[in-house]
Design a protein around this motif. Structure first.
Motif, short mmCIF file in Angstrom:
data_model
loop_
_atom_site.label_atom_id
_atom_site.label_comp_id
_atom_site.label_asym_id
_atom_site.label_seq_id
_atom_site.Cartn_x
_atom_site.Cartn_y
_atom_site.Cartn_z
N PRO A 191 -3.64 8.07 -23.14
CA PRO A 191 -3.31 7.38 -21.88
C PRO A 191 -1.82 7.02 -21.83
O PRO A 191 -1.26 6.60 -22.85
N ILE A 192 -1.21 7.20 -20.67
CA ILE A 192 0.22 6.94 -20.52
C ILE A 192 0.42 5.85 -19.47
O ILE A 192 -0.15 5.90 -18.38
N TYR A 193 1.25 4.88 -19.81
CA TYR A 193 1.63 3.81 -18.89
C TYR A 193 3.16 3.74 -18.82
O TYR A 193 3.86 4.17 -19.75
N GLY A 194 3.66 3.20 -17.73
CA GLY A 194 5.06 2.81 -17.67
C GLY A 194 5.14 1.31 -17.93
O GLY A 194 4.15 0.60 -17.75
N SER A 214 0.84 -1.19 0.00
CA SER A 214 0.00 0.00 0.00
C SER A 214 0.88 1.24 0.00
O SER A 214 1.94 1.26 0.65
N PRO A 215 0.47 2.30 -0.69
CA PRO A 215 1.26 3.54 -0.66
C PRO A 215 1.33 4.15 0.73
O PRO A 215 2.22 4.96 1.01
N LYS A 216 0.42 3.76 1.64
CA LYS A 216 0.44 4.27 3.00
C LYS A 216 1.69 3.83 3.76
O LYS A 216 2.09 4.46 4.74
N GLU A 217 2.31 2.73 3.30
CA GLU A 217 3.52 2.22 3.96
C GLU A 217 4.75 3.07 3.65
O GLU A 217 5.80 2.88 4.26
N TYR A 246 3.54 -1.19 -4.77
CA TYR A 246 3.86 0.24 -4.92
C TYR A 246 5.31 0.47 -4.49
O TYR A 246 5.88 -0.31 -3.71
N TYR A 247 5.88 1.55 -5.00
CA TYR A 247 7.19 2.01 -4.53
C TYR A 247 6.99 3.11 -3.49
O TYR A 247 6.01 3.86 -3.57
N PRO A 248 7.94 3.26 -2.56
CA PRO A 248 7.89 4.45 -1.69
C PRO A 248 7.99 5.72 -2.54
O PRO A 248 8.86 5.82 -3.40
N GLY A 249 7.08 6.66 -2.31
CA GLY A 249 7.14 7.93 -3.01
C GLY A 249 6.55 7.95 -4.39
O GLY A 249 6.54 9.00 -5.05
N ILE A 250 6.08 6.80 -4.88
CA ILE A 250 5.45 6.73 -6.20
C ILE A 250 4.02 6.25 -6.01
O ILE A 250 3.77 5.17 -5.44
N THR A 251 3.08 7.03 -6.47
CA THR A 251 1.67 6.74 -6.21
C THR A 251 1.06 5.74 -7.18
O THR A 251 -0.04 5.23 -6.94
N THR A 252 1.74 5.45 -8.27
CA THR A 252 1.19 4.60 -9.31
C THR A 252 1.41 3.12 -9.00
O THR A 252 2.51 2.72 -8.60
N ARG A 253 0.39 2.31 -9.20
CA ARG A 253 0.45 0.89 -8.88
C ARG A 253 1.09 0.09 -10.00
O ARG A 253 0.98 0.43 -11.18
N ILE A 254 1.77 -0.97 -9.65
CA ILE A 254 2.35 -1.92 -10.60
C ILE A 254 1.29 -2.98 -10.89
O ILE A 254 0.73 -3.58 -9.97
N VAL A 255 0.99 -3.21 -12.16
CA VAL A 255 -0.05 -4.17 -12.52
C VAL A 255 0.38 -5.02 -13.73
O VAL A 255 1.34 -4.69 -14.43
N ALA A 268 -0.73 3.30 -14.85
CA ALA A 268 -0.19 2.15 -14.13
C ALA A 268 1.24 1.93 -14.62
O ALA A 268 1.64 2.43 -15.67
N ILE A 269 1.99 1.17 -13.83
CA ILE A 269 3.29 0.67 -14.26
C ILE A 269 3.09 -0.81 -14.56
O ILE A 269 2.71 -1.60 -13.68
#
Length: 398
Positions: free
Chosen positions: A308-311, A40-43, A346-355, A334-335
């Motif tokens: 739309p942009i994705y990583g 979770s990004p909350k972590e 999620y990464y620390p400091g990055i709000t976008t989810r990996i899917v 999304a990434i």
């Protein structure tokens, strides 16, 4: 941040030549942590960024971080990199063994020791050419596996190992892959290894190549974990400082531009070949080219308008790339990544989810940013197969 404060050791002298001639080559305020995948990004509050700087030695050109974060913080149970699970690490180990066999020839090895054995992938590849093999790595602290065949493992930081007590004799081969850049005092460790090694022992050590970082403008590879940025010149200087005899080197251009250096235990200092030293002006020129590439990437993203942009590619070092982009990558839907272990993280400091990439995403109508530059050659093919409208490369040298 939860928990006690992180111990940070400031470096005031060069780890290679010992001179107090360090110049700041890069200021890196609030540099993020890498290699951490969260549910979770909350972590993210548990893994804050830290102020950092890259220093360069005016004498030997060695590059090193100004501040060393406590390795026990960097390499606790969150450190999940495993060589056998990484295609690049696995192929890098195969490259390593092929080079080792070329250098060692037909000589039978009695005792081999690997510093930083990770999940013993490389150790297993070396075991057929040595009577005994021993790996050392802190990831095995408190959970050392039972000896398997001629393989045993010591779960500890190499700095804490009593070699005379742990080993049944002097090793005649000492190897290490992608570990010495993580050591706070690599020269001291190498000196200790020289002292416990057999006379005329062979050393083969691999580290990420800073020559490649500078030539290819790969400043996204900088992290708190890599205390040191070895060039071929600074690594050979370290070998010379501890009395080693340089034999040979090669470069694995497909694996962080890694340099593999072969040398032997010697008797006193001997001069190595002269290689290019890093300088502040060389770093500044390379960084300027890197910044231009990042600016071009951001321009291409802005120019995409409502597309739309994705990583694509949940790389370990993506937080550093996002750092230099000045973004939390919130503009990405999304990434995308094919690895199930990283999906829905999620990464620390990055709000976008990996899917996982899915057909309903309609990627043929999307712009996709290659967010794992080290894998860009294969990812461009993968993204092309998905029919993406546009592929954006943050780093243009592949």
């Amino acid at each position: 941040m939860n928990g006690p404060p992180v111990t940070i050791k400031r470096q005031h002298s060069c780890a290679v030549c010992g001179r107090d001639e360090l110049t700041q080559a890069l200021d890196l305020p609030r540099l993020p942590m890498i290699g951490i995948f969260l549910d979770s990004p909350k972590e993210a509050t548990r893994f804050p960024p830290f102020d950092q700087a890259m220093m360069i030695c005016g004498e030997c050109g060695h590059m090193q971080l100004r501040d060393c974060l406590d390795p026990k913080y960097l390499y606790d149970e969150r450190f999940t990199h495993r060589s056998s699970a990484s295609a690049s690490s696995s192929s890098g180990n195969e490259f390593f063994v092929a080079y080792l066999q070329r250098i060692s020839g037909d000589c039978r090895i009695r005792r081999a020791v690997e510093i930083g054995c990770n999940d013993i992938h490389l150790l297993k590849l070396v075991s057929p050419i040595s009577d005994t093999v021993c790996g050392i790595d802190p990831i095995w602290r408190g959970c050392e596996p039972e000896p398997e065949g001629n393989i045993r493992v010591i779960g500890a930081f190499v700095e804490d190992v009593d070699f005379h007590a742990e080993l049944d004799g002097a090793p005649d081969l000492i190897i290490s892959s992608m570990t010495f850049e993580h050591l706070t005092d690599p020269k001291k460790t190498l000196q200790r290894l020289m002292e416990v090694a057999a006379d005329d022992a062979l050393f083969v050590i691999q580290v990420p190549g800073t020559d490649c970082l500078l030539d290819n403008c790969r400043f996204d590879q900088i992290s708190h974990q890599h205390y040191h940025q070895f060039t071929l010149a600074s690594f050979c200087r370290m070998i010379n400082e501890v009395g080693g005899i340089y034999l040979d080197h090669t470069v694995n251009h497909g694996y962080w531009g890694a340099i593999l250096v072969a040398f032997r235990k010697g008797g006193g200092k001997r001069e190595s070949p002269a290689f290019r030293k890093a300088t502040p002006s060389l770093v500044a020129e390379s960084k300027a080219h890197f910044d231009t590439q990042v600016d071009n990437c951001l321009w291409a993203i802005r120019d995409s308008g409502t597309t739309p942009i994705y990583g694509f590619g949940a790389a370990q070092c993506l937080p550093t790339l996002a750092y230099f982009m000045g973004s939390d990558l919130g503009f990405m839907r999304a990434i995308l990544d094919d690895d199930p272990a990283r999906q829905n993280k999620y990464y620390p400091g990055i709000t976008t989810r990996i899917v996982k990439p899915e057909p309903e995403m309609q990627l043929e109508e999307a712009a996709i940013v290659v967010t794992a530059p080290d894998y860009a050659r294969s990812l461009v093919q993968r993204i092309s197969a998905l029919g993406a409208e546009k592929i954006i490369l943050p780093i243009t040298i592949l």
